[in-house]
Structures are given as C-alpha cells and as structure tokens.
Design a protein around this motif. Sequence first.
Motif, PDB file in Angstrom:
ATOM      1  N   PHE A  85      27.051  -5.877 -47.905  1.00 14.68           N
ATOM      2  CA  PHE A  85      28.372  -5.653 -48.456  1.00 14.68           C
ATOM      3  C   PHE A  85      29.401  -6.379 -47.596  1.00 14.68           C
ATOM      4  CE2 PHE A  85      25.665  -1.999 -49.112  1.00 14.68           C
ATOM      5  CZ  PHE A  85      25.771  -1.767 -50.480  1.00 14.68           C
ATOM      6  N   PRO A  86      30.485  -6.849 -48.217  1.00 13.57           N
ATOM      7  CA  PRO A  86      31.555  -7.449 -47.408  1.00 13.57           C
ATOM      8  C   PRO A  86      32.278  -6.374 -46.613  1.00 13.57           C
ATOM      9  CG  PRO A  86      32.231  -7.284 -49.715  1.00 13.57           C
ATOM     10  CD  PRO A  86      30.776  -6.885 -49.669  1.00 13.57           C
ATOM     11  N   ALA A  87      33.077  -6.815 -45.633  1.00 12.32           N
ATOM     12  CA  ALA A  87      33.747  -5.863 -44.741  1.00 12.32           C
ATOM     13  C   ALA A  87      34.698  -4.938 -45.488  1.00 12.32           C
ATOM     14  CB  ALA A  87      34.515  -6.640 -43.659  1.00 12.32           C
ATOM     15  N   ARG A  88      35.285  -5.414 -46.612  1.00 10.61           N
ATOM     16  CA  ARG A  88      36.246  -4.574 -47.335  1.00 10.61           C
ATOM     17  C   ARG A  88      35.569  -3.380 -48.005  1.00 10.61           C
ATOM     18  NH1 ARG A  88      35.403  -9.111 -50.463  1.00 10.61           N
ATOM     19  NH2 ARG A  88      34.858  -8.787 -52.667  1.00 10.61           N
ATOM     20  N   ALA A  89      34.221  -3.409 -48.111  1.00  9.26           N
ATOM     21  CA  ALA A  89      33.523  -2.256 -48.695  1.00  9.26           C
ATOM     22  C   ALA A  89      33.693  -1.012 -47.829  1.00  9.26           C
ATOM     23  CB  ALA A  89      32.035  -2.572 -48.868  1.00  9.26           C
ATOM     24  N   LEU A  90      33.892  -1.221 -46.520  1.00 10.98           N
ATOM     25  CA  LEU A  90      34.062  -0.075 -45.616  1.00 10.98           C
ATOM     26  C   LEU A  90      35.334   0.698 -45.953  1.00 10.98           C
ATOM     27  CD1 LEU A  90      33.202   1.575 -43.174  1.00 10.98           C
ATOM     28  CD2 LEU A  90      34.358  -0.102 -41.707  1.00 10.98           C
ATOM     29  N   ALA A  91      36.394  -0.020 -46.312  1.00  7.05           N
ATOM     30  CA  ALA A  91      37.657   0.649 -46.656  1.00  7.05           C
ATOM     31  C   ALA A  91      37.495   1.496 -47.918  1.00  7.05           C
ATOM     32  CB  ALA A  91      38.765  -0.387 -46.849  1.00  7.05           C
ATOM     33  N   VAL A  92      36.743   0.965 -48.901  1.00  5.80           N
ATOM     34  CA  VAL A  92      36.515   1.719 -50.145  1.00  5.80           C
ATOM     35  C   VAL A  92      35.733   3.002 -49.847  1.00  5.80           C
ATOM     36  CG1 VAL A  92      35.562   1.644 -52.469  1.00  5.80           C
ATOM     37  CG2 VAL A  92      36.522  -0.427 -51.452  1.00  5.80           C
ATOM     38  N   CYS A  93      34.637   2.868 -49.085  1.00  7.24           N
ATOM     39  CA  CYS A  93      33.813   4.039 -48.755  1.00  7.24           C
ATOM     40  C   CYS A  93      34.603   5.058 -47.951  1.00  7.24           C
ATOM     41  CB  CYS A  93      32.570   3.606 -47.973  1.00  7.24           C
ATOM     42  SG  CYS A  93      31.402   2.632 -48.962  1.00  7.24           S
ATOM     43  N   SER A  94      35.456   4.571 -47.054  1.00  7.29           N
ATOM     44  CA  SER A  94      36.274   5.477 -46.247  1.00  7.29           C
ATOM     45  C   SER A  94      37.231   6.275 -47.131  1.00  7.29           C
ATOM     46  CB  SER A  94      37.064   4.681 -45.209  1.00  7.29           C
ATOM     47  OG  SER A  94      37.906   5.536 -44.456  1.00  7.29           O
ATOM     48  N   LYS A  95      37.810   5.612 -48.141  1.00  5.08           N
ATOM     49  CA  LYS A  95      38.726   6.304 -49.060  1.00  5.08           C
ATOM     50  C   LYS A  95      37.964   7.341 -49.893  1.00  5.08           C
ATOM     51  CE  LYS A  95      42.748   6.968 -50.951  1.00  5.08           C
ATOM     52  NZ  LYS A  95      43.867   7.506 -50.165  1.00  5.08           N
TER      53      LYS A  95
ATOM     54  N   LYS B 283      28.284   6.918 -58.075  1.00  2.00           N
ATOM     55  CA  LYS B 283      29.412   7.631 -58.680  1.00  2.00           C
ATOM     56  C   LYS B 283      30.578   6.706 -59.017  1.00  2.00           C
ATOM     57  CE  LYS B 283      28.571  12.162 -56.524  1.00  2.00           C
ATOM     58  NZ  LYS B 283      27.414  11.886 -55.685  1.00  2.00           N
ATOM     59  N   PHE B 284      30.715   5.586 -58.273  1.00  2.00           N
ATOM     60  CA  PHE B 284      31.854   4.687 -58.480  1.00  2.00           C
ATOM     61  C   PHE B 284      31.349   3.249 -58.654  1.00  2.00           C
ATOM     62  CE2 PHE B 284      33.128   8.262 -55.827  1.00  2.00           C
ATOM     63  CZ  PHE B 284      34.169   8.797 -56.578  1.00  2.00           C
ATOM     64  N   PRO B 285      30.632   2.974 -59.748  1.00  2.00           N
ATOM     65  CA  PRO B 285      30.069   1.634 -59.958  1.00  2.00           C
ATOM     66  C   PRO B 285      31.168   0.577 -60.030  1.00  2.00           C
ATOM     67  CG  PRO B 285      29.964   2.943 -61.973  1.00  2.00           C
ATOM     68  CD  PRO B 285      30.367   3.871 -60.887  1.00  2.00           C
ATOM     69  N   GLY B 286      30.965  -0.490 -59.281  1.00  2.00           N
ATOM     70  CA  GLY B 286      31.898  -1.599 -59.303  1.00  2.00           C
ATOM     71  C   GLY B 286      32.979  -1.528 -58.240  1.00  2.00           C
ATOM     72  N   PHE B 287      33.278  -0.345 -57.726  1.00  2.00           N
ATOM     73  CA  PHE B 287      34.350  -0.221 -56.734  1.00  2.00           C
ATOM     74  C   PHE B 287      33.915  -0.751 -55.365  1.00  2.00           C
ATOM     75  CE2 PHE B 287      36.299   2.695 -59.745  1.00  2.00           C
ATOM     76  CZ  PHE B 287      37.655   2.448 -59.560  1.00  2.00           C
ATOM     77  N   ILE B 288      32.630  -0.564 -55.022  1.00  2.00           N
ATOM     78  CA  ILE B 288      32.140  -1.027 -53.719  1.00  2.00           C
ATOM     79  C   ILE B 288      31.558  -2.432 -53.910  1.00  2.00           C
ATOM     80  CG2 ILE B 288      30.560  -0.561 -51.828  1.00  2.00           C
ATOM     81  CD1 ILE B 288      30.679   2.388 -52.556  1.00  2.00           C
ATOM     82  N   PRO B 289      32.240  -3.462 -53.412  1.00  2.00           N
ATOM     83  CA  PRO B 289      31.780  -4.840 -53.644  1.00  2.00           C
ATOM     84  C   PRO B 289      30.454  -5.131 -52.922  1.00  2.00           C
ATOM     85  CG  PRO B 289      33.562  -4.796 -52.039  1.00  2.00           C
ATOM     86  CD  PRO B 289      33.447  -3.403 -52.573  1.00  2.00           C
ATOM     87  N   VAL B 290      29.658  -6.010 -53.496  1.00  2.00           N
ATOM     88  CA  VAL B 290      28.367  -6.403 -52.937  1.00  2.00           C
ATOM     89  C   VAL B 290      28.413  -7.882 -52.583  1.00  2.00           C
ATOM     90  CG1 VAL B 290      25.897  -6.574 -53.366  1.00  2.00           C
ATOM     91  CG2 VAL B 290      27.186  -4.627 -54.285  1.00  2.00           C
ATOM     92  N   ALA B 291      27.960  -8.203 -51.373  1.00  2.00           N
ATOM     93  CA  ALA B 291      27.962  -9.596 -50.930  1.00  2.00           C
ATOM     94  C   ALA B 291      26.648 -10.300 -51.263  1.00  2.00           C
ATOM     95  CB  ALA B 291      28.227  -9.674 -49.432  1.00  2.00           C
ATOM     96  N   GLY B 292      25.559  -9.564 -51.284  1.00  2.00           N
ATOM     97  CA  GLY B 292      24.253 -10.175 -51.564  1.00  2.00           C
ATOM     98  C   GLY B 292      23.218  -9.114 -51.897  1.00  2.00           C
ATOM     99  N   TYR B 293      22.321  -9.429 -52.817  1.00  2.00           N
ATOM    100  CA  TYR B 293      21.320  -8.470 -53.276  1.00  2.00           C
ATOM    101  C   TYR B 293      19.944  -8.749 -52.669  1.00  2.00           C
ATOM    102  CZ  TYR B 293      24.709  -6.830 -56.659  1.00  2.00           C
ATOM    103  OH  TYR B 293      25.813  -6.302 -57.239  1.00  2.00           O
ATOM    104  N   GLY B 294      19.924  -9.171 -51.434  1.00  2.00           N
ATOM    105  CA  GLY B 294      18.651  -9.345 -50.752  1.00  2.00           C
ATOM    106  C   GLY B 294      18.133  -8.007 -50.242  1.00  2.00           C
TER     107      GLY B 294
END
Length: 326
Positions: free
Chosen positions: A44-54, A28-39
Amino acid sequence: MTEKTLTHKDLGDALDVSVTTIKSYRRKFPGFIPVAGYGKPIRFPARALAVCSKIRECFVQGLSVTETEKRLVQAGFQPEGETPATSAPAAKGHFSQEYLEKFFKTAGQMMQGMAQLATAQARSEQRLSRLEKALQGLLEAEAGSQALLGELAAGFRGHKSGTPDQPGSETQARTADSTEKRLRSKKIINVHGKDGVDSYTLANEPEPESPSKDFLAMPVAIRSEQGDFLGLPGRLSLADFTAFLIRNESRSGSVLFTWEKRDDSWFQVLRLSGGNRHELGFARQTTGRGVDLAVLMHLDRNGSIADHAELLEFFRQAKDMLHTEA
C-alpha cells in the motif's frame, strides 16, 4: 525516488492493531484504502496509513460503518475504483488469484463453522442425556423419600396412641395428620454417598437474578485514561456483548453463565472448563448528553483482578475480535 510502500503488517504495527483488523478495514471500506501493488505481500502507498488511522479513530468512538464512511469522505478520502485483481472477474470464466484465495478462505470458514455447530449439537445432546439421567435419579429418590415419610408418619401416630394398632384420641390423630401433611409439603431428596446420606429440600427455590431489560439493552463502554467513554462497534448492547463472550469461550469448552448483583453493579460470572472462573462487572453511568451506558468496571480471571490498563487491553482485544466477526 520510489515511494515507500507498506504491507498489512506495517499498517497494523503503526496503528497497534492486528493484521486481521487491517484486512477487515479493506472489506468494510472497499476502494478507500489505496493499493500500490498486488504482489505477495500486497503493498500500500504511504497515504493508506492516514485512511486506516481515520477508520480506527471512528471505530474507537463507536461509530458505525456508514457513519465512518461519511467521516472519511468529509476528511477528503475518496474511494478509488477496484482493480480487476480485487473485484469480481471481469470476463466470464476468468478469476484472479486473490479472488480465488478469498473464495476458498470463505468456504473454509463456512466448513469450520459447520463443524463447530455439529460439535456443539453433539455436546448438547450429551448434556441432555446426563440431565435426563439426573432427573430420573431425583424422581426415584423422591419416591423412596415419600415412602419413608409415610412410614415415619405411621410410626408417629402409633407412638402417640400407645400402639400402632390401637386408636388414640381424636386430638392425637389430628396432630399426627397435621405433622404428616407438613412433612409432605416439601420435596426432600436423600442422596447416598460414601460419607452417608445428605438430604436436600427442593421447595421454594429462589429464581436466579438477572439485570433488567433496560440495563441489558444499554451500549457497553469503558472509560479511557482521560475519562472519555469508549464504545464497541455498532454500539453493541450488554446483552449482545454477553452472547459474544459466551460464544467465544464455548469454542474451548463448556460454559456455565450466571448473573450476580453486588451493590449497584451487575457481575457476569463465567464458569469454564478446567475449573476456570471469569467475572466481569458492569455499572450504569450516564454521559454528558444523557445517554445511559453499561460501563465495564471490573475483570477478575481466576482470582487475578485486572487494573485499569489491563481492562483497556481486554476491551481493545474484544473490539478487534468483534471487527473480525463483522
């Protein structure tokens, strides 16, 4: 020091939601949740948690995807550019592994949906066939009942006149005719069973109860422990929520749905396969801003009445499933 990364499961556990819900946030929100690696798994980096929480906070408030995206930008979260691994193929004829996985997953879901549709159609045809047979039985029973009524009326007239062939007085004849008309004014069905014959009158059947259109159009909500109103995604109406419940329950068998009015509340009664019975009670409540809501007040599953904590858990599960469908 290497930054700690998180998986879909880590994010879900931290927010008390499912992995499917976290994946729906990314769709639903492409690009807002940062990705650290596609393995495997994607990290995801730690800051992705803040985005998901919001995002979760906005959905709990009943905000739409568009409104939530505005809140994310206001909070300082900006969408990042999609990498080749998550976007459409950059060059003609070249597809990333994740893109192919998403494609085949979507195709599988479409095939599963078509299979469910075919199964539902077959069940509907079977029900229609049973209904036609039952209707034919009712018509045959009614014809037999009418013939019996004719015999009873003729015998009644004969008894009043002294003999079936001897005419009685005009008053007796009028009485007999009136009695026969009263008997024929109702449709009486005789059902022969192992315990004898049961008779049923089909005249003047009451119409089934149902809520008003205004009540069905009200958004569904529930009161939190603090008394706040919590809604469903997109301010889902009671009518749409009812359709969602029937659609969800019909995946595991047949569903018979009715409404019942009790005091000032409306109850959805779902009779399911295997003799199961679920009841959901809704009452009209008005927010401080004057918005009318259909508030979930009651849940009874096979005689087990849910407390408020169980009501909130049921509501949360329904919300997650609606996010998945979206």
